[in-house]
Design a protein around this motif. Structure first.
Motif, PDB file in Angstrom:
ATOM      1  N   MET A   1       0.814  -1.312  -0.137  1.00 55.86           N
ATOM      2  CA  MET A   1      -0.159   0.085  -0.022  1.00 55.86           C
ATOM      3  C   MET A   1       1.004   1.416  -0.132  1.00 55.86           C
ATOM      4  SD  MET A   1      -2.917  -1.075   2.856  1.00 55.86           S
ATOM      5  CE  MET A   1      -3.796   0.548   2.813  1.00 55.86           C
ATOM      6  N   ALA A   2       0.317   2.169  -0.874  1.00 54.88           N
ATOM      7  CA  ALA A   2       1.066   3.487  -0.605  1.00 54.88           C
ATOM      8  C   ALA A   2      -0.052   4.635  -0.661  1.00 54.88           C
ATOM      9  CB  ALA A   2       2.045   3.742  -1.797  1.00 54.88           C
ATOM     10  N   ILE A   3       0.427   5.796  -0.152  1.00 53.74           N
ATOM     11  CA  ILE A   3      -0.340   6.796  -0.088  1.00 53.74           C
ATOM     12  C   ILE A   3       0.217   8.187  -0.440  1.00 53.74           C
ATOM     13  CG2 ILE A   3       0.435   7.568   2.289  1.00 53.74           C
ATOM     14  CD1 ILE A   3      -2.750   8.256   2.775  1.00 53.74           C
ATOM     15  N   LYS A   4      -0.539   9.003  -1.452  1.00 49.04           N
ATOM     16  CA  LYS A   4      -0.043  10.492  -1.619  1.00 49.04           C
ATOM     17  C   LYS A   4      -1.006  11.460  -1.290  1.00 49.04           C
ATOM     18  CE  LYS A   4      -0.366  11.323  -6.057  1.00 49.04           C
ATOM     19  NZ  LYS A   4       0.020  11.345  -7.602  1.00 49.04           N
ATOM     20  N   PHE A   5      -0.546  12.599  -1.061  1.00 42.43           N
ATOM     21  CA  PHE A   5      -1.527  13.632  -0.688  1.00 42.43           C
ATOM     22  C   PHE A   5      -1.480  14.831  -1.492  1.00 42.43           C
ATOM     23  CE2 PHE A   5       0.144  11.455   3.208  1.00 42.43           C
ATOM     24  CZ  PHE A   5      -1.082  11.048   4.029  1.00 42.43           C
ATOM     25  N   ASP A   6      -2.473  15.663  -1.634  1.00 36.74           N
ATOM     26  CA  ASP A   6      -2.839  16.840  -2.337  1.00 36.74           C
ATOM     27  C   ASP A   6      -3.423  17.904  -1.267  1.00 36.74           C
ATOM     28  OD1 ASP A   6      -3.217  19.249  -3.836  1.00 36.74           O
ATOM     29  OD2 ASP A   6      -4.436  18.105  -5.360  1.00 36.74           O
ATOM     30  N   PHE A   7      -2.460  18.570  -0.422  1.00 30.19           N
ATOM     31  CA  PHE A   7      -3.118  18.977   0.724  1.00 30.19           C
ATOM     32  C   PHE A   7      -3.703  20.395   0.410  1.00 30.19           C
ATOM     33  CE2 PHE A   7       0.018  16.565   3.030  1.00 30.19           C
ATOM     34  CZ  PHE A   7      -0.616  16.318   4.164  1.00 30.19           C
ATOM     35  N   LYS A   8      -3.659  21.042  -0.691  1.00 26.93           N
ATOM     36  CA  LYS A   8      -4.161  22.243  -1.379  1.00 26.93           C
ATOM     37  C   LYS A   8      -5.524  21.918  -1.777  1.00 26.93           C
ATOM     38  CE  LYS A   8      -0.053  24.589  -3.258  1.00 26.93           C
ATOM     39  NZ  LYS A   8       0.589  25.244  -4.338  1.00 26.93           N
ATOM     40  N   ALA A   9      -5.813  20.659  -2.479  1.00 22.81           N
ATOM     41  CA  ALA A   9      -7.090  20.344  -2.774  1.00 22.81           C
ATOM     42  C   ALA A   9      -7.911  19.357  -1.869  1.00 22.81           C
ATOM     43  CB  ALA A   9      -6.897  19.380  -3.932  1.00 22.81           C
ATOM     44  N   GLY A  10      -7.076  19.092  -0.657  1.00 21.91           N
ATOM     45  CA  GLY A  10      -7.936  18.392   0.560  1.00 21.91           C
ATOM     46  C   GLY A  10      -8.229  16.808  -0.060  1.00 21.91           C
ATOM     47  N   ARG A  11      -7.250  16.341  -0.747  1.00 25.14           N
ATOM     48  CA  ARG A  11      -7.430  14.890  -1.272  1.00 25.14           C
ATOM     49  C   ARG A  11      -6.166  14.126  -1.027  1.00 25.14           C
ATOM     50  NH1 ARG A  11      -9.931  17.178  -6.158  1.00 25.14           N
ATOM     51  NH2 ARG A  11     -12.217  16.508  -6.363  1.00 25.14           N
TER      52      ARG A  11
ATOM     53  N   ALA B   1     -11.488  12.350  -0.238  1.00 30.42           N
ATOM     54  CA  ALA B   1     -11.473  13.817   0.210  1.00 30.42           C
ATOM     55  C   ALA B   1     -11.448  13.976   1.732  1.00 30.42           C
ATOM     56  CB  ALA B   1     -12.782  14.535  -0.467  1.00 30.42           C
ATOM     57  N   PHE B   2     -10.239  14.222   2.479  1.00 29.74           N
ATOM     58  CA  PHE B   2     -10.313  14.401   3.769  1.00 29.74           C
ATOM     59  C   PHE B   2     -10.533  15.925   4.241  1.00 29.74           C
ATOM     60  CE2 PHE B   2      -6.002  15.133   2.215  1.00 29.74           C
ATOM     61  CZ  PHE B   2      -5.438  16.124   3.039  1.00 29.74           C
ATOM     62  N   ASP B   3     -10.605  16.734   3.524  1.00 26.83           N
ATOM     63  CA  ASP B   3     -10.974  18.132   3.814  1.00 26.83           C
ATOM     64  C   ASP B   3     -11.957  18.884   2.956  1.00 26.83           C
ATOM     65  OD1 ASP B   3     -10.785  20.358   5.514  1.00 26.83           O
ATOM     66  OD2 ASP B   3      -8.610  20.618   4.951  1.00 26.83           O
ATOM     67  N   PRO B   4     -13.306  18.244   3.034  1.00 27.60           N
ATOM     68  CA  PRO B   4     -14.133  18.657   2.064  1.00 27.60           C
ATOM     69  C   PRO B   4     -14.302  20.181   1.725  1.00 27.60           C
ATOM     70  CG  PRO B   4     -15.063  17.011   3.324  1.00 27.60           C
ATOM     71  CD  PRO B   4     -13.896  17.340   3.852  1.00 27.60           C
ATOM     72  N   ILE B   5     -14.104  21.217   2.925  1.00 27.81           N
ATOM     73  CA  ILE B   5     -14.246  22.524   2.780  1.00 27.81           C
ATOM     74  C   ILE B   5     -13.540  23.178   1.839  1.00 27.81           C
ATOM     75  CG2 ILE B   5     -12.796  23.269   4.704  1.00 27.81           C
ATOM     76  CD1 ILE B   5     -14.991  25.201   5.672  1.00 27.81           C
TER      77      ILE B   5
ATOM     78  N   ALA C   1     -11.986   5.662   9.771  1.00 26.88           N
ATOM     79  CA  ALA C   1     -10.737   6.080  10.514  1.00 26.88           C
ATOM     80  C   ALA C   1     -10.242   7.382  10.193  1.00 26.88           C
ATOM     81  CB  ALA C   1      -9.818   4.832  10.405  1.00 26.88           C
ATOM     82  N   LEU C   2     -10.288   7.974   9.073  1.00 28.54           N
ATOM     83  CA  LEU C   2      -9.608   9.050   8.482  1.00 28.54           C
ATOM     84  C   LEU C   2     -10.482  10.422   8.178  1.00 28.54           C
ATOM     85  CD1 LEU C   2      -7.491   7.075   8.067  1.00 28.54           C
ATOM     86  CD2 LEU C   2      -6.880   8.407   6.089  1.00 28.54           C
ATOM     87  N   LEU C   3     -11.971   9.787   8.575  1.00 31.41           N
ATOM     88  CA  LEU C   3     -13.017  10.882   8.378  1.00 31.41           C
ATOM     89  C   LEU C   3     -13.095  11.431   7.130  1.00 31.41           C
ATOM     90  CD1 LEU C   3     -13.020  12.828  11.980  1.00 31.41           C
ATOM     91  CD2 LEU C   3     -14.484  10.828  11.287  1.00 31.41           C
ATOM     92  N   ALA C   4     -12.836  10.611   6.379  1.00 33.98           N
ATOM     93  CA  ALA C   4     -12.584  11.073   4.797  1.00 33.98           C
ATOM     94  C   ALA C   4     -13.734  10.617   3.925  1.00 33.98           C
ATOM     95  CB  ALA C   4     -11.304  10.465   4.130  1.00 33.98           C
ATOM     96  N   ASP C   5     -13.792  10.921   2.798  1.00 33.14           N
ATOM     97  CA  ASP C   5     -15.016  10.730   1.869  1.00 33.14           C
ATOM     98  C   ASP C   5     -14.492   9.990   0.621  1.00 33.14           C
ATOM     99  OD1 ASP C   5     -17.982  10.739   1.507  1.00 33.14           O
ATOM    100  OD2 ASP C   5     -17.339  12.174  -0.111  1.00 33.14           O
ATOM    101  N   ARG C   6     -14.795   8.714   0.295  1.00 30.73           N
ATOM    102  CA  ARG C   6     -14.159   8.312  -0.915  1.00 30.73           C
ATOM    103  C   ARG C   6     -14.779   8.695  -2.108  1.00 30.73           C
ATOM    104  NH1 ARG C   6     -14.680   1.745  -2.479  1.00 30.73           N
ATOM    105  NH2 ARG C   6     -16.999   2.353  -2.214  1.00 30.73           N
ATOM    106  N   GLU C   7     -14.294   9.490  -3.021  1.00 31.29           N
ATOM    107  CA  GLU C   7     -14.916   9.912  -4.172  1.00 31.29           C
ATOM    108  C   GLU C   7     -14.848   8.767  -5.633  1.00 31.29           C
ATOM    109  OE1 GLU C   7     -12.103  13.278  -4.534  1.00 31.29           O
ATOM    110  OE2 GLU C   7     -13.910  14.412  -3.910  1.00 31.29           O
TER     111      GLU C   7
END
Length: 448
Positions: free
Chosen positions: A117-127, A175-179, A155-161
């Motif tokens: 498993m691997a993870i990548k972040f886009d903090f500007k977009a909240g994804r 989406a982990f930061d929907p606002i 667990a992550l309070l995220a929303d699968r898109e």
């Protein structure tokens, strides 16, 4: 860049704390040793004890401070350090999820298999983007059927898109930061066939035809309708507005450009629905003549404009008329209007006639199946009761969780057969004036 999730990542936060404290301890000892060697200080037993107590106090304060930064501060701030801490937390939680669900193998205390498993972040977009294995391993089905993603959402309070399958892996977007996906109401830029709801979420009304917008008082339902209405008025002049409660939308009848297109009394409403139906059937005749020559297509292919019927407080309209006696002429007019509305819902897509229904609490009694089954864009503002959630999203098993306890204007939506998603509705700025906003939207259309 993707970062691998490892078995050891369960304790990433503890590692950070230990390394920080170890570094300070070494630094403290080096300073004391250098000072002693150079004869800068002399330390008695009592002084050494005091310094040790002071160091332990500072160490404890640092421990508390780091935990605060990790758990609280990083959630409310942006920037490289805050993002680093959030990424650390997410990686730790994912490793804990894999271990707690037993999706790994060990032999004699050694890990012999841990999922790639691997993870990548886009903090500007909240994804965030999560790579999961589809590699033939015995745990593959837990990843491929979405069960693990559901646990990630919780667990992550995220929303699968979205979920995309590739060779030997699938990539799920959350989406982990929907606002961060929120538009400002005045910045919406609709196009023909597409209205903006939230960044990355559009309502393409020609494919996901007809809409349901629900939500209790104070959840932002009315403002969501304003956002859709304002966009519609920039792309077409053929918009009919119904408000049986004679509230905000009914006041639009006093705007010169909308005179004759806003209806609030029972007689006006029934006549508006019948007129909308007659116009649809007239277009059906025109299109039938065109198709008689062998041409095929929908209303767009023949350069017809879309028509919209925005029907707010549909439940109130239903209740008002259900109380009428069978001998009342309004009852007959209402029954005919409801029959026509069902036909509009079923036939309107190809003809370019769409309905948008707003109501507080959809139910089998207030929203007939013949209409409900044709509403392909569904939206709930606020946190619905379980029975309302099942009514609006009958085919979804998604667990709905509140997005915020402080902010309003959030909810859940489903476009066609897509996954139910959380979102923030367009932000309404202070000093918002409905009539001025509507006039501005109409002016945009006339200029274009």
């Amino acid at each position: 860049m993707y970062r691998k999730i490892k078995y050891q990542d369960q304790g990433l936060a503890k590692k950070l704390l230990k390394r920080s404290l170890s570094f300070l301890l070494v630094l403290y000892l080096l300073i004391i040793i250098l000072a002693l060697v150079k004869g800068l200080v002399t330390i008695s037993l009592m002084t050494g004890i005091v310094l040790l107590i002071l160091f332990l106090f500072l160490e404890g304060s640092l421990l508390f401070g780091l935990r605060y930064l990790y758990k609280n501060w990083s959630q409310a701030h942006t920037g490289r350090f805050a993002n680093y801490l959030r990424a650390l937390e997410f990686r730790e939680l994912l490793a804990l999820l894999v271990v707690s669900q037993g999706l790994y193998d060990e032999d004699d205390g050694e890990i012999v298999y841990f999922p790639k498993m691997a993870i990548k972040f886009d903090f500007k977009a909240g994804r965030l983007f999560l790579q999961e294995p589809v590699d033939g391993n015995k745990y593959m089905e837990r990843f491929s059927n979405g069960l693990f993603d559901k646990a990630v959402e919780t667990a992550l309070l995220a929303d699968r898109e979205t979920t995309e399958f590739k060779k030997n892996k699938l990539i799920s977007t959350f989406a982990f930061d929907p606002i961060k996906f929120r538009y400002k109401l005045t910045n919406l830029e609709p196009e023909k066939g597409k209205l903006q709801i939230s960044k990355g979420i559009d309502w393409k009304y020609d494919s996901a035809y007809n809409a349901l917008i629900s939500g209790n008082v104070g959840t932002g339902k009315s403002y969501m309708i304003f956002a859709i209405l304002g966009q519609l008025l920039t792309v077409t002049k053929f918009v009919e507005i119904i408000d049986p409660k004679r509230s905000d939308l009914a006041s639009l009848k006093y705007i010169e450009e909308l005179k004759g297109h806003v209806h609030s009394t029972q007689i006006e409403i029934n006549e508006a629905v019948l007129t909308f139906y007659d116009e649809m059937m007239e277009r059906a005749k025109k299109m039938e003549k065109i198709k008689a020559k062998g041409q095929i297509g929908t209303y767009k292919d023949y350069n017809f404009a879309p028509h919209f019927l925005i029907f707010d407080e549909f439940g109130a309209y239903n209740q008002m008329n259900e109380r009428l006696s069978f001998s009342d002429p309004l009852k007959e007019s209402y029954d005919k209007a409801m029959s026509c509305l069902a036909e509009i819902a079923m036939l309107g897509r190809e003809l370019g006639f769409y309905i948008i229904i707003g109501m507080q609490r959809p139910s089998a009694d207030s929203l007939p199946t013949s209409i409900r089954g044709q509403l392909n864009f569904r939206l709930i503002m606020g946190m619905p009761r379980p029975e309302i959630g099942r009514m609006v999203f009958p085919d979804s098993e998604k667990e709905l969780r509140p997005l915020s306890n402080d902010l309003k204007g959030w909810g859940f939506l489903q476009v066609g057969n897509d996954e139910v998603r959380s979102f923030f509705a367009p932000e309404v700025e202070k000093g918002f004036h409905l009539h001025d906003y509507i006039r501005q939207q109409i002016a945009k259309r006339e200029k274009g």
